[in-house]
Motif scaffolding. Sequence first.
Motif, PDB file in Angstrom:
ATOM      1  N   LEU A  86     -43.145  10.438 -19.253  1.00  0.00           N
ATOM      2  CA  LEU A  86     -41.897  10.927 -19.835  1.00  0.00           C
ATOM      3  C   LEU A  86     -41.850  10.710 -21.343  1.00  0.00           C
ATOM      4  O   LEU A  86     -41.421  11.599 -22.085  1.00  0.00           O
ATOM      5  CB  LEU A  86     -40.695  10.234 -19.178  1.00  0.00           C
ATOM      6  N   HIS A  87     -42.318   9.546 -21.790  1.00  0.00           N
ATOM      7  CA  HIS A  87     -42.226   9.260 -23.219  1.00  0.00           C
ATOM      8  C   HIS A  87     -43.345   9.920 -24.010  1.00  0.00           C
ATOM      9  O   HIS A  87     -43.099  10.581 -25.027  1.00  0.00           O
ATOM     10  CB  HIS A  87     -42.242   7.755 -23.468  1.00  0.00           C
ATOM     11  N   GLU A  88     -44.584   9.757 -23.553  1.00  0.00           N
ATOM     12  CA  GLU A  88     -45.725  10.229 -24.329  1.00  0.00           C
ATOM     13  C   GLU A  88     -45.911  11.743 -24.242  1.00  0.00           C
ATOM     14  O   GLU A  88     -46.290  12.377 -25.225  1.00  0.00           O
ATOM     15  CB  GLU A  88     -47.003   9.526 -23.852  1.00  0.00           C
ATOM     16  N   ASP A  89     -45.681  12.312 -23.063  1.00  0.00           N
ATOM     17  CA  ASP A  89     -45.925  13.737 -22.880  1.00  0.00           C
ATOM     18  C   ASP A  89     -44.690  14.603 -23.145  1.00  0.00           C
ATOM     19  O   ASP A  89     -44.825  15.768 -23.531  1.00  0.00           O
ATOM     20  CB  ASP A  89     -46.418  14.014 -21.457  1.00  0.00           C
ATOM     21  N   PHE A  90     -43.506  14.031 -22.919  1.00  0.00           N
ATOM     22  CA  PHE A  90     -42.301  14.855 -23.005  1.00  0.00           C
ATOM     23  C   PHE A  90     -41.267  14.316 -23.992  1.00  0.00           C
ATOM     24  O   PHE A  90     -40.186  14.899 -24.122  1.00  0.00           O
ATOM     25  CB  PHE A  90     -41.674  15.007 -21.609  1.00  0.00           C
ATOM     26  N   GLY A  91     -41.585  13.207 -24.663  1.00  0.00           N
ATOM     27  CA  GLY A  91     -40.716  12.718 -25.723  1.00  0.00           C
ATOM     28  C   GLY A  91     -39.372  12.191 -25.285  1.00  0.00           C
ATOM     29  O   GLY A  91     -38.423  12.148 -26.075  1.00  0.00           O
ATOM     30  N   VAL A  92     -39.253  11.763 -24.033  1.00  0.00           N
ATOM     31  CA  VAL A  92     -37.985  11.225 -23.552  1.00  0.00           C
ATOM     32  C   VAL A  92     -37.778   9.834 -24.156  1.00  0.00           C
ATOM     33  O   VAL A  92     -38.684   9.003 -24.131  1.00  0.00           O
ATOM     34  CB  VAL A  92     -37.965  11.145 -22.016  1.00  0.00           C
ATOM     35  N   PRO A  93     -36.623   9.545 -24.711  1.00  0.00           N
ATOM     36  CA  PRO A  93     -36.383   8.243 -25.358  1.00  0.00           C
ATOM     37  C   PRO A  93     -36.427   7.084 -24.364  1.00  0.00           C
ATOM     38  O   PRO A  93     -36.139   7.247 -23.173  1.00  0.00           O
ATOM     39  CB  PRO A  93     -34.982   8.390 -25.960  1.00  0.00           C
ATOM     40  N   TYR A  94     -36.730   5.899 -24.903  1.00  0.00           N
ATOM     41  CA  TYR A  94     -36.809   4.704 -24.060  1.00  0.00           C
ATOM     42  C   TYR A  94     -35.483   4.411 -23.365  1.00  0.00           C
ATOM     43  O   TYR A  94     -35.470   4.016 -22.190  1.00  0.00           O
ATOM     44  CB  TYR A  94     -37.219   3.487 -24.897  1.00  0.00           C
ATOM     45  N   ASP A  95     -34.375   4.586 -24.070  1.00  0.00           N
ATOM     46  CA  ASP A  95     -33.094   4.244 -23.451  1.00  0.00           C
ATOM     47  C   ASP A  95     -32.717   5.215 -22.339  1.00  0.00           C
ATOM     48  O   ASP A  95     -31.910   4.876 -21.465  1.00  0.00           O
ATOM     49  CB  ASP A  95     -31.980   4.145 -24.497  1.00  0.00           C
ATOM     50  N   THR A  96     -33.291   6.392 -22.333  1.00  0.00           N
ATOM     51  CA  THR A  96     -33.082   7.327 -21.221  1.00  0.00           C
ATOM     52  C   THR A  96     -33.975   6.963 -20.040  1.00  0.00           C
ATOM     53  O   THR A  96     -33.572   7.071 -18.872  1.00  0.00           O
ATOM     54  CB  THR A  96     -33.379   8.775 -21.664  1.00  0.00           C
ATOM     55  N   ILE A  97     -35.186   6.525 -20.331  1.00  0.00           N
ATOM     56  CA  ILE A  97     -36.139   6.161 -19.275  1.00  0.00           C
ATOM     57  C   ILE A  97     -35.749   4.849 -18.608  1.00  0.00           C
ATOM     58  O   ILE A  97     -35.961   4.668 -17.403  1.00  0.00           O
ATOM     59  CB  ILE A  97     -37.566   6.058 -19.852  1.00  0.00           C
ATOM     60  N   ALA A  98     -35.155   3.923 -19.375  1.00  0.00           N
ATOM     61  CA  ALA A  98     -34.906   2.560 -18.892  1.00  0.00           C
ATOM     62  C   ALA A  98     -34.227   2.503 -17.520  1.00  0.00           C
ATOM     63  O   ALA A  98     -34.736   1.817 -16.612  1.00  0.00           O
ATOM     64  CB  ALA A  98     -34.107   1.782 -19.936  1.00  0.00           C
ATOM     65  N   PRO A  99     -33.099   3.188 -17.301  1.00  0.00           N
ATOM     66  CA  PRO A  99     -32.475   3.085 -15.970  1.00  0.00           C
ATOM     67  C   PRO A  99     -33.304   3.736 -14.863  1.00  0.00           C
ATOM     68  O   PRO A  99     -33.133   3.391 -13.692  1.00  0.00           O
ATOM     69  CB  PRO A  99     -31.141   3.812 -16.154  1.00  0.00           C
ATOM     70  N   LEU A 100     -34.193   4.629 -15.220  1.00  0.00           N
ATOM     71  CA  LEU A 100     -35.031   5.282 -14.214  1.00  0.00           C
ATOM     72  C   LEU A 100     -36.074   4.333 -13.650  1.00  0.00           C
ATOM     73  O   LEU A 100     -36.556   4.524 -12.526  1.00  0.00           O
ATOM     74  CB  LEU A 100     -35.739   6.502 -14.823  1.00  0.00           C
ATOM     75  N   VAL A 101     -36.443   3.297 -14.434  1.00  0.00           N
ATOM     76  CA  VAL A 101     -37.449   2.330 -13.989  1.00  0.00           C
ATOM     77  C   VAL A 101     -36.842   0.936 -13.842  1.00  0.00           C
ATOM     78  O   VAL A 101     -37.570  -0.054 -13.748  1.00  0.00           O
ATOM     79  CB  VAL A 101     -38.662   2.295 -14.948  1.00  0.00           C
ATOM     80  N   ALA A 102     -35.512   0.869 -13.814  1.00  0.00           N
ATOM     81  CA  ALA A 102     -34.788  -0.391 -13.584  1.00  0.00           C
ATOM     82  C   ALA A 102     -35.168  -1.470 -14.591  1.00  0.00           C
ATOM     83  O   ALA A 102     -35.415  -2.619 -14.237  1.00  0.00           O
ATOM     84  CB  ALA A 102     -35.029  -0.886 -12.162  1.00  0.00           C
TER      85      ALA A 102
END
Length: 250
Positions: A86-102
Motif C-alpha cells: 500500500l505504501h510503496e506501490d500505491f502511496g497510501v500514507p502511514y496513518d491510513t494504513i495503521a488501523p488496517l494492520v492494528a
Amino acid sequence: METRPPDPAPVAERLLGTAGTPAAPSLVEEAVRASGGRLAALAAYCLDRLRERESRRPVPNEPWDAPEADDPLDALTPSERLAFVLHEDFGVPYDTIAPLVARTAPATRQLVARARRRVEGTEELPAPDPERQRKAVAEFLAAGRANDVNALLALLDPDAVLRADAGAVRAGAAPAHGAPAVAHRVAGRVREARTALVNGAAGLLWTTPEGAPKAVLRFTVLEGRITAVDALADESHLSRLTLAPLDGTP
C-alpha cells in the motif's frame, strides 16, 4: 490534502499474487466484490486470504531459517506485505494504513521499513534471547492454562502463526494465522503441557505416562513477542529435537 484511495483491483492483484505472478482475475474480482471496493474492507479480505496461505506453509525444520521465496513479497508476513504494497506501490500514507494492520502510524512506518529490508535482502534477524523466550513461553503457558485470551493476545505478534505437522493435526491441532486466531486455538488446551528446552530454547512438551515425548510446541520469539508456534507430533520431527528439562518453571 486528502489522499485519494487507490483503485482496488490493482491493489488486490498485487497483494494476492504469488511467486511473482499477479493474482488470477477471478480472485481479484472476488476481493473487489466482497469488499465493495472500500480500502479497509479490501485490506481485511486480503489479510484473511494471506493468513490462510501462511498457515498452510510447511513446518520448517528450524524456525530461524529464512523462508525460501521466488518473490520477495512472499517472504513477508501478511501485515508486512499489506503495509509495504500500500505504501510503496500505491502511496497510501502511514496513518491510513495503521488501523488496517492494528498498529500506530509510527509502528506502521517501522513495519514498512522492516519489510523493505526483507525485500531488499538486507534484514538481519536479532540473535535469539533465551531469557526473553523463557519468560514469553512461561507467560504463554500460564495464560493458556487459564484460558485467558486477552493475556495471550498481549504475548503474540499481530501476525503470529500457528503451524502444525501431520501428527499434530491428527491429535487435534489446527493451523492458524493472526494473534486472535492463534490465541483462541491454544486457550485452555495446554493444561497438560510443561515447559522444556527444545533445541536449547524454551518450549512446551507433552509426554506419555512413561515419560516419552508425545508432542512439542516450539516458539519463535522476536523482540519479546511470539511470532510463530510450531506444533510437532510426528516422530520424524520429534526424533530430531533435543529435549531437556527447564529448571525453575512450571
